[in-house]
Design a protein around this motif. Structure first.
Motif, PDB file in Angstrom:
ATOM      1  N   SER A 101      -2.896 -19.857 -33.415  1.00 43.14           N
ATOM      2  CA  SER A 101      -3.960 -19.084 -34.043  1.00 43.14           C
ATOM      3  C   SER A 101      -3.423 -18.267 -35.222  1.00 43.14           C
ATOM      4  N   ASP A 102      -2.273 -17.626 -35.050  1.00 41.30           N
ATOM      5  CA  ASP A 102      -1.667 -16.846 -36.132  1.00 41.30           C
ATOM      6  C   ASP A 102      -1.272 -17.746 -37.292  1.00 41.30           C
ATOM      7  N   LEU A 103      -0.731 -18.923 -36.981  1.00 42.00           N
ATOM      8  CA  LEU A 103      -0.326 -19.870 -38.016  1.00 42.00           C
ATOM      9  C   LEU A 103      -1.550 -20.344 -38.803  1.00 42.00           C
ATOM     10  N   GLU A 104      -2.623 -20.651 -38.086  1.00 42.36           N
ATOM     11  CA  GLU A 104      -3.860 -21.090 -38.744  1.00 42.36           C
ATOM     12  C   GLU A 104      -4.385 -20.012 -39.685  1.00 42.36           C
ATOM     13  N   GLU A 105      -4.363 -18.775 -39.245  1.00 40.71           N
ATOM     14  CA  GLU A 105      -4.824 -17.644 -40.063  1.00 40.71           C
ATOM     15  C   GLU A 105      -3.965 -17.506 -41.329  1.00 40.71           C
ATOM     16  N   PHE A 106      -2.652 -17.600 -41.153  1.00 42.37           N
ATOM     17  CA  PHE A 106      -1.729 -17.483 -42.278  1.00 42.37           C
ATOM     18  C   PHE A 106      -1.948 -18.622 -43.275  1.00 42.37           C
ATOM     19  N   ALA A 111      -4.114 -20.822 -48.339  1.00 44.53           N
ATOM     20  CA  ALA A 111      -4.979 -21.796 -49.012  1.00 44.53           C
ATOM     21  C   ALA A 111      -5.965 -21.115 -49.954  1.00 44.53           C
ATOM     22  N   ASN A 112      -6.401 -19.929 -49.588  1.00 45.74           N
ATOM     23  CA  ASN A 112      -7.342 -19.189 -50.436  1.00 45.74           C
ATOM     24  C   ASN A 112      -6.758 -18.805 -51.779  1.00 45.74           C
ATOM     25  N   ILE A 113      -5.437 -18.764 -51.884  1.00 48.52           N
ATOM     26  CA  ILE A 113      -4.827 -18.470 -53.183  1.00 48.52           C
ATOM     27  C   ILE A 113      -4.127 -19.710 -53.744  1.00 48.52           C
ATOM     28  N   GLY A 114      -4.436 -20.884 -53.167  1.00 50.03           N
ATOM     29  CA  GLY A 114      -3.938 -22.142 -53.704  1.00 50.03           C
ATOM     30  C   GLY A 114      -2.533 -22.525 -53.268  1.00 50.03           C
ATOM     31  N   THR A 122       9.530 -33.129 -41.296  1.00 50.18           N
ATOM     32  CA  THR A 122       8.658 -34.308 -41.328  1.00 50.18           C
ATOM     33  C   THR A 122       8.452 -34.836 -42.747  1.00 50.18           C
ATOM     34  N   MET A 123       8.907 -34.044 -43.749  1.00 53.05           N
ATOM     35  CA  MET A 123       8.700 -34.363 -45.170  1.00 53.05           C
ATOM     36  C   MET A 123       7.211 -34.546 -45.462  1.00 53.05           C
ATOM     37  N   GLN A 124       6.399 -33.664 -44.875  1.00 51.31           N
ATOM     38  CA  GLN A 124       4.946 -33.737 -45.055  1.00 51.31           C
ATOM     39  C   GLN A 124       4.382 -32.397 -45.495  1.00 51.31           C
ATOM     40  N   TYR A 125       3.296 -32.497 -46.276  1.00 49.76           N
ATOM     41  CA  TYR A 125       2.538 -31.300 -46.654  1.00 49.76           C
ATOM     42  C   TYR A 125       1.600 -30.927 -45.511  1.00 49.76           C
ATOM     43  N   HIS A 126       1.367 -29.637 -45.371  1.00 47.98           N
ATOM     44  CA  HIS A 126       0.370 -29.122 -44.440  1.00 47.98           C
ATOM     45  C   HIS A 126      -0.575 -28.255 -45.260  1.00 47.98           C
ATOM     46  N   ILE A 127      -1.831 -28.663 -45.278  1.00 47.80           N
ATOM     47  CA  ILE A 127      -2.826 -28.005 -46.111  1.00 47.80           C
ATOM     48  C   ILE A 127      -3.985 -27.558 -45.236  1.00 47.80           C
ATOM     49  N   CYS A 128      -4.354 -26.294 -45.366  1.00 51.39           N
ATOM     50  CA  CYS A 128      -5.468 -25.750 -44.595  1.00 51.39           C
ATOM     51  C   CYS A 128      -6.779 -26.237 -45.201  1.00 51.39           C
ATOM     52  N   ASN A 129      -7.690 -26.690 -44.364  1.00 50.45           N
ATOM     53  CA  ASN A 129      -9.006 -27.140 -44.800  1.00 50.45           C
ATOM     54  C   ASN A 129      -9.940 -25.934 -44.848  1.00 50.45           C
ATOM     55  N   LEU A 130     -10.232 -25.453 -46.047  1.00 47.47           N
ATOM     56  CA  LEU A 130     -11.068 -24.260 -46.201  1.00 47.47           C
ATOM     57  C   LEU A 130     -12.509 -24.497 -45.786  1.00 47.47           C
ATOM     58  N   SER A 131     -12.956 -25.739 -45.757  1.00 51.94           N
ATOM     59  CA  SER A 131     -14.345 -26.033 -45.396  1.00 51.94           C
ATOM     60  C   SER A 131     -14.606 -25.835 -43.904  1.00 51.94           C
ATOM     61  N   LYS A 137     -18.666 -16.178 -41.666  1.00 50.94           N
ATOM     62  CA  LYS A 137     -17.451 -15.416 -41.385  1.00 50.94           C
ATOM     63  C   LYS A 137     -16.891 -14.872 -42.692  1.00 50.94           C
ATOM     64  N   GLU A 138     -16.772 -13.569 -42.784  1.00 50.59           N
ATOM     65  CA  GLU A 138     -16.263 -12.956 -44.003  1.00 50.59           C
ATOM     66  C   GLU A 138     -14.985 -12.203 -43.666  1.00 50.59           C
ATOM     67  N   ARG A 139     -13.893 -12.561 -44.356  1.00 53.58           N
ATOM     68  CA  ARG A 139     -12.614 -11.927 -44.090  1.00 53.58           C
ATOM     69  C   ARG A 139     -11.949 -11.590 -45.411  1.00 53.58           C
ATOM     70  N   SER A 140     -11.167 -10.550 -45.409  1.00 52.17           N
ATOM     71  CA  SER A 140     -10.416 -10.259 -46.616  1.00 52.17           C
ATOM     72  C   SER A 140      -9.220 -11.192 -46.688  1.00 52.17           C
ATOM     73  N   ILE A 141      -8.784 -11.486 -47.894  1.00 53.63           N
ATOM     74  CA  ILE A 141      -7.590 -12.301 -48.081  1.00 53.63           C
ATOM     75  C   ILE A 141      -6.576 -11.485 -48.871  1.00 53.63           C
ATOM     76  N   TRP A 142      -5.378 -12.020 -49.031  1.00 53.15           N
ATOM     77  CA  TRP A 142      -4.287 -11.271 -49.628  1.00 53.15           C
ATOM     78  C   TRP A 142      -4.593 -10.702 -50.991  1.00 53.15           C
ATOM     79  N   SER A 143      -5.366 -11.432 -51.785  1.00 51.59           N
ATOM     80  CA  SER A 143      -5.616 -10.982 -53.145  1.00 51.59           C
ATOM     81  C   SER A 143      -6.619  -9.831 -53.202  1.00 51.59           C
ATOM     82  N   GLY A 144      -7.144  -9.427 -52.061  1.00 49.55           N
ATOM     83  CA  GLY A 144      -8.088  -8.324 -52.035  1.00 49.55           C
ATOM     84  C   GLY A 144      -9.532  -8.783 -52.098  1.00 49.55           C
TER      85      GLY A 144
END
Length: 148
Positions: A101-106, A111-114, A122-131, A137-144
């Motif tokens: 859960s913490d990893l997903e949140e991070f 992802a919100n800042i690209g 594994t030599m693989q990318y891990h990309i969060c699906n923002l959709s 659900k409204e949450r603050s992100i790092w950029s404010g």
């Protein structure tokens, strides 16, 4: 816990015309500085094969715990919000935290800042699906700003 930023001044130049993703490496390790520098050099070569330019900064979280602490997270976030990196390189995704859960949140906040993650084991990318974030659900992100 000690937080260490290792600067490596011997970063090789990137071939012109090749798109390379600038990356910061995060390590959770108690290894000596010389061993960490050796690992960074090895990882820099692996990253370049994947189109990633591992830059001259690596954040090392030292301590007996697997989860990164608040200071290390803040140090990493500070580097990310500058916009100079679009990738976080880790040996294993669990180096960030073993808590799913913490990893997903991070990952969502990154992802919100690209920012995406690249896992060396594994030599693989891990990309969060923002959709996947619920529309109400409204949450603050790092950029404010606001998420979703």
């Amino acid at each position: 816990k000690d937080k260490v930023i290792i600067m490596c001044s011997n970063v090789k130049s990137v071939t012109a015309g090749v798109l390379m993703h600038p990356a910061v490496m995060f390590m959770n390790s108690n290894k000596s500085e010389s061993n960490i520098r050796r690992l960074i050099q090895q990882n820099r070569q692996k990253c370049s094969m994947a189109g990633i330019a591992l830059m001259n900064e690596t954040i090392v979280n030292k301590g007996p715990y697997r989860d990164i602490d608040r200071d290390a997270v803040n140090m990493l976030i500070t580097r990310l919000i500058t916009g100079q990196y679009d990738t976080i390189v880790v040996e294993n995704m669990t180096d960030i935290t073993a808590d799913e859960s913490d990893l997903e949140e991070f990952m969502y906040d990154a992802a919100n800042i690209g920012v995406v993650f690249f896992e060396l084991s594994t030599m693989q990318y891990h990309i969060c699906n923002l959709s996947k974030c619920p529309a109400d659900k409204e949450r603050s992100i790092w950029s404010g700003g606001k998420g979703c």
